[in-house]
Design a protein around this motif. Structure first.
Motif, PDB file in Angstrom:
ATOM      1  N   PHE A 241       0.795  -1.231   0.000  1.00 42.43           N
ATOM      2  CA  PHE A 241       0.000   0.000   0.000  1.00 42.43           C
ATOM      3  C   PHE A 241       0.825   1.277   0.000  1.00 42.43           C
ATOM      4  N   SER A 242       2.072   1.233   0.447  1.00 44.08           N
ATOM      5  CA  SER A 242       2.841   2.480   0.577  1.00 44.08           C
ATOM      6  C   SER A 242       3.000   3.208  -0.746  1.00 44.08           C
ATOM      7  N   TYR A 243       3.063   2.489  -1.848  1.00 41.10           N
ATOM      8  CA  TYR A 243       3.288   3.126  -3.145  1.00 41.10           C
ATOM      9  C   TYR A 243       2.037   3.808  -3.700  1.00 41.10           C
ATOM     10  N   ARG A 244       0.892   3.528  -3.100  1.00 42.89           N
ATOM     11  CA  ARG A 244      -0.343   4.156  -3.602  1.00 42.89           C
ATOM     12  C   ARG A 244      -1.012   5.053  -2.574  1.00 42.89           C
ATOM     13  N   LEU A 245      -0.328   5.314  -1.470  1.00 43.17           N
ATOM     14  CA  LEU A 245      -0.860   6.194  -0.443  1.00 43.17           C
ATOM     15  C   LEU A 245      -0.057   7.482  -0.380  1.00 43.17           C
ATOM     16  N   SER A 246      -0.715   8.546   0.041  1.00 41.99           N
ATOM     17  CA  SER A 246      -0.005   9.806   0.256  1.00 41.99           C
ATOM     18  C   SER A 246       0.798   9.718   1.549  1.00 41.99           C
ATOM     19  N   ALA A 247       1.668  10.697   1.751  1.00 43.50           N
ATOM     20  CA  ALA A 247       2.459  10.729   2.977  1.00 43.50           C
ATOM     21  C   ALA A 247       1.554  10.811   4.203  1.00 43.50           C
ATOM     22  N   ASP A 248       0.507  11.621   4.130  1.00 40.83           N
ATOM     23  CA  ASP A 248      -0.415  11.756   5.259  1.00 40.83           C
ATOM     24  C   ASP A 248      -1.150  10.442   5.531  1.00 40.83           C
ATOM     25  N   GLU A 249      -1.536   9.748   4.475  1.00 37.08           N
ATOM     26  CA  GLU A 249      -2.230   8.470   4.643  1.00 37.08           C
ATOM     27  C   GLU A 249      -1.315   7.419   5.250  1.00 37.08           C
ATOM     28  N   ILE A 250      -0.051   7.409   4.841  1.00 41.21           N
ATOM     29  CA  ILE A 250       0.909   6.474   5.433  1.00 41.21           C
ATOM     30  C   ILE A 250       1.081   6.770   6.915  1.00 41.21           C
ATOM     31  N   ASP A 251       1.251   8.037   7.256  1.00 41.73           N
ATOM     32  CA  ASP A 251       1.400   8.420   8.662  1.00 41.73           C
ATOM     33  C   ASP A 251       0.195   7.970   9.489  1.00 41.73           C
ATOM     34  N   ALA A 252      -0.999   8.176   8.954  1.00 38.27           N
ATOM     35  CA  ALA A 252      -2.223   7.818   9.680  1.00 38.27           C
ATOM     36  C   ALA A 252      -2.298   6.316   9.930  1.00 38.27           C
ATOM     37  N   ASN A 253      -1.887   5.523   8.939  1.00 40.79           N
ATOM     38  CA  ASN A 253      -1.941   4.066   9.100  1.00 40.79           C
ATOM     39  C   ASN A 253      -0.839   3.553  10.015  1.00 40.79           C
ATOM     40  N   VAL A 254       0.318   4.170   9.989  1.00 42.72           N
ATOM     41  CA  VAL A 254       1.383   3.779  10.912  1.00 42.72           C
ATOM     42  C   VAL A 254       0.932   3.983  12.353  1.00 42.72           C
ATOM     43  N   LYS A 255       0.174   5.033  12.609  1.00 37.23           N
ATOM     44  CA  LYS A 255      -0.309   5.310  13.966  1.00 37.23           C
ATOM     45  C   LYS A 255      -1.283   4.237  14.447  1.00 37.23           C
ATOM     46  N   LEU A 256      -1.891   3.502  13.519  1.00 37.07           N
ATOM     47  CA  LEU A 256      -2.815   2.436  13.901  1.00 37.07           C
ATOM     48  C   LEU A 256      -2.081   1.177  14.360  1.00 37.07           C
ATOM     49  N   LEU A 257      -0.801   1.063  14.013  1.00 37.18           N
ATOM     50  CA  LEU A 257      -0.020  -0.108  14.388  1.00 37.18           C
ATOM     51  C   LEU A 257       0.356  -0.065  15.863  1.00 37.18           C
ATOM     52  N   ASP A 258       0.450  -1.227  16.457  1.00 38.70           N
ATOM     53  CA  ASP A 258       0.850  -1.327  17.855  1.00 38.70           C
ATOM     54  C   ASP A 258       2.291  -0.826  18.025  1.00 38.70           C
ATOM     55  N   PRO A 259       2.587  -0.127  19.124  1.00 38.44           N
ATOM     56  CA  PRO A 259       3.948   0.379  19.349  1.00 38.44           C
ATOM     57  C   PRO A 259       5.027  -0.705  19.342  1.00 38.44           C
ATOM     58  N   SER A 260       4.636  -1.945  19.588  1.00 39.17           N
ATOM     59  CA  SER A 260       5.610  -3.044  19.583  1.00 39.17           C
ATOM     60  C   SER A 260       6.246  -3.252  18.211  1.00 39.17           C
ATOM     61  N   LEU A 261       5.629  -2.699  17.161  1.00 38.54           N
ATOM     62  CA  LEU A 261       6.144  -2.852  15.799  1.00 38.54           C
ATOM     63  C   LEU A 261       7.015  -1.675  15.367  1.00 38.54           C
ATOM     64  N   SER A 262       7.218  -0.714  16.233  1.00 31.54           N
ATOM     65  CA  SER A 262       7.875   0.535  15.835  1.00 31.54           C
ATOM     66  C   SER A 262       9.319   0.354  15.396  1.00 31.54           C
ATOM     67  N   GLU A 263       9.986  -0.696  15.878  1.00 31.48           N
ATOM     68  CA  GLU A 263      11.384  -0.922  15.504  1.00 31.48           C
ATOM     69  C   GLU A 263      11.552  -1.929  14.383  1.00 31.48           C
ATOM     70  N   THR A 264      10.453  -2.371  13.797  1.00 33.84           N
ATOM     71  CA  THR A 264      10.562  -3.298  12.670  1.00 33.84           C
ATOM     72  C   THR A 264      11.070  -2.555  11.438  1.00 33.84           C
ATOM     73  N   GLN A 265      11.673  -3.304  10.518  1.00 32.94           N
ATOM     74  CA  GLN A 265      12.205  -2.675   9.307  1.00 32.94           C
ATOM     75  C   GLN A 265      11.104  -1.990   8.509  1.00 32.94           C
ATOM     76  N   TYR A 266       9.884  -2.496   8.585  1.00 39.50           N
ATOM     77  CA  TYR A 266       8.791  -1.955   7.786  1.00 39.50           C
ATOM     78  C   TYR A 266       8.353  -0.584   8.277  1.00 39.50           C
ATOM     79  N   VAL A 267       8.186  -0.444   9.583  1.00 39.94           N
ATOM     80  CA  VAL A 267       7.776   0.846  10.131  1.00 39.94           C
ATOM     81  C   VAL A 267       8.893   1.873   9.977  1.00 39.94           C
ATOM     82  N   LYS A 268      10.134   1.439  10.133  1.00 42.29           N
ATOM     83  CA  LYS A 268      11.260   2.363   9.954  1.00 42.29           C
ATOM     84  C   LYS A 268      11.305   2.903   8.530  1.00 42.29           C
ATOM     85  N   VAL A 269      11.091   2.027   7.555  1.00 42.22           N
ATOM     86  CA  VAL A 269      11.085   2.465   6.157  1.00 42.22           C
ATOM     87  C   VAL A 269       9.921   3.417   5.908  1.00 42.22           C
ATOM     88  N   LEU A 270       8.752   3.095   6.427  1.00 44.08           N
ATOM     89  CA  LEU A 270       7.573   3.936   6.211  1.00 44.08           C
ATOM     90  C   LEU A 270       7.768   5.323   6.814  1.00 44.08           C
TER      91      LEU A 270
END
Length: 323
Positions: free
Chosen positions: A146-175
């Motif tokens: 989904f990252s390639y078809r979402l705006s920066a604001d949309e990516i930020d909003a969806n990252v906030k929905l993720l549990d904080p336990s995922l914050s250090e994963t490679q995926y959240v860091k890249v996003l």
């Protein structure tokens, strides 16, 4: 004795099941050989372990970093079967047919969720994340699909929905690193400049092509959708090249021979450049390109006027610009 061991492990913040991690499996149609375990990073897989296949069975004894997405393959150079591993025993029935299409995995709830996700059409990523906020699969899906078809604001909003336990994963860091890049290379912003080697080793500088409408095209010879879009690019290039239109193509190829063959086979007569770095392509990172084909339409003054126009959308935009 087992109870005492469990108490010791719990005191260390571990679980007894964590010590029982293993990957065992069978390979349909293969009695002997090797199976390879690969770790996923930036859309690429890197071999980290191998196991002997004996009488159609294998076992990995080295414990990888967990939880994480891995790949299992019989050929390190080919695409692997995706497998989400957790801190528990996993059993794999690897199908040796093309694309490992009938492979099954048991013992990984994350893999079960990933399989369910891939079988579902029209997924709303926000709803998926809210239903599975602490799953690595949610972070991966947002990053990969989904990252390639979402705006920066949309990516930020969806990252906030993720549990904080995922914050250090490679995926959240890249996003989190992707959103400022997308904002800096958004419509209305000046196109970031770069230089790359051309097909004959010459220096290709993007800004040297400003003064015309320039389509900065990201593609690769191995990318099926890119090759299917190329005839459309050839058509619009010949239609408008004499009216102030140009294309600069950046390839995400790894092998120069394949890159040059793709250019020749598809009759791509415009400027080409590549650092042959696959998904580590510097210009792709500069423009926040997470999927190909991808493109950026740049005006004569070097300002970005559109992103990711293909097919009829690109033809209509150019018709408007050059009418």
């Amino acid at each position: 004795m087992k109870q005492a061991l469990s108490l010791i492990l719990l005191g260390l913040g571990l679980s007894a099941s964590a010590q029982d991690f293993s990957i065992t499996g069978t390979v349909k149609g293969v009695e002997n050989g090797k199976v390879y375990l690969q770790r996923f990073s930036n859309k690429m897989f890197f071999t980290i372990d191998s196991a002997e296949i004996k009488d159609g069975k294998f076992r990995f004894s080295q414990k990888p970093a967990l939880p994480e997405l891995y790949g299992i393959t019989l050929k390190p150079e080919s695409s692997p079967y995706f497998i989400f591993l957790e801190d528990k025993p996993v059993t794999v029935a690897l199908d040796s047919a093309a694309y490992y299409s009938k492979t099954t995995v048991t013992g990984s709830p994350s893999q079960d969720l990933f399989t369910q996700y891939r079988q579902t059409r029209d997924v709303n990523v926000s709803e998926f994340i809210m239903q599975n906020p602490a799953s690595l699969v949610s972070a991966y899906v947002l990053y990969r699909d989904f990252s390639y078809r979402l705006s920066a604001d949309e990516i930020d909003a969806n990252v906030k929905l993720l549990d904080p336990s995922l914050s250090e994963t490679q995926y959240v860091k890249v996003l989190r690193g992707l959103t400022p890049v997308l904002r800096s290379a958004d419509v209305g912003k000046k196109a970031p400049d770069f230089t790359l080697p051309g097909v004959n080793g010459e220096t290709v500088k993007l800004s040297d092509h400003f003064g015309k409408y320039v389509l900065l095209d990201f593609w690769a010879s191995w990318c099926g959708p890119c090759r299917r879009e190329n005839p459309n690019l050839v058509k619009v290039y010949h239609q408008y090249k004499g009216k102030g239109f140009d294309i600069v193509a950046v390839s995400l190829d790894k092998q120069k021979d394949n890159w040059l063959k793709g250019i020749a086979d598809d009759k791509l007569e415009w400027t080409h450049a590549s650092d042959l770095a696959f998904w580590n392509s510097a210009p792709a990172a500069l423009y926040g390109i997470r999927a190909i084909p991808g493109n950026v339409l740049i005006g004569p003054d070097g300002t970005i006027i559109a992103r990711n126009l293909r097919g009829e959308e690109l033809r209509e935009k150019l018709a408007t610009l050059f009418q």
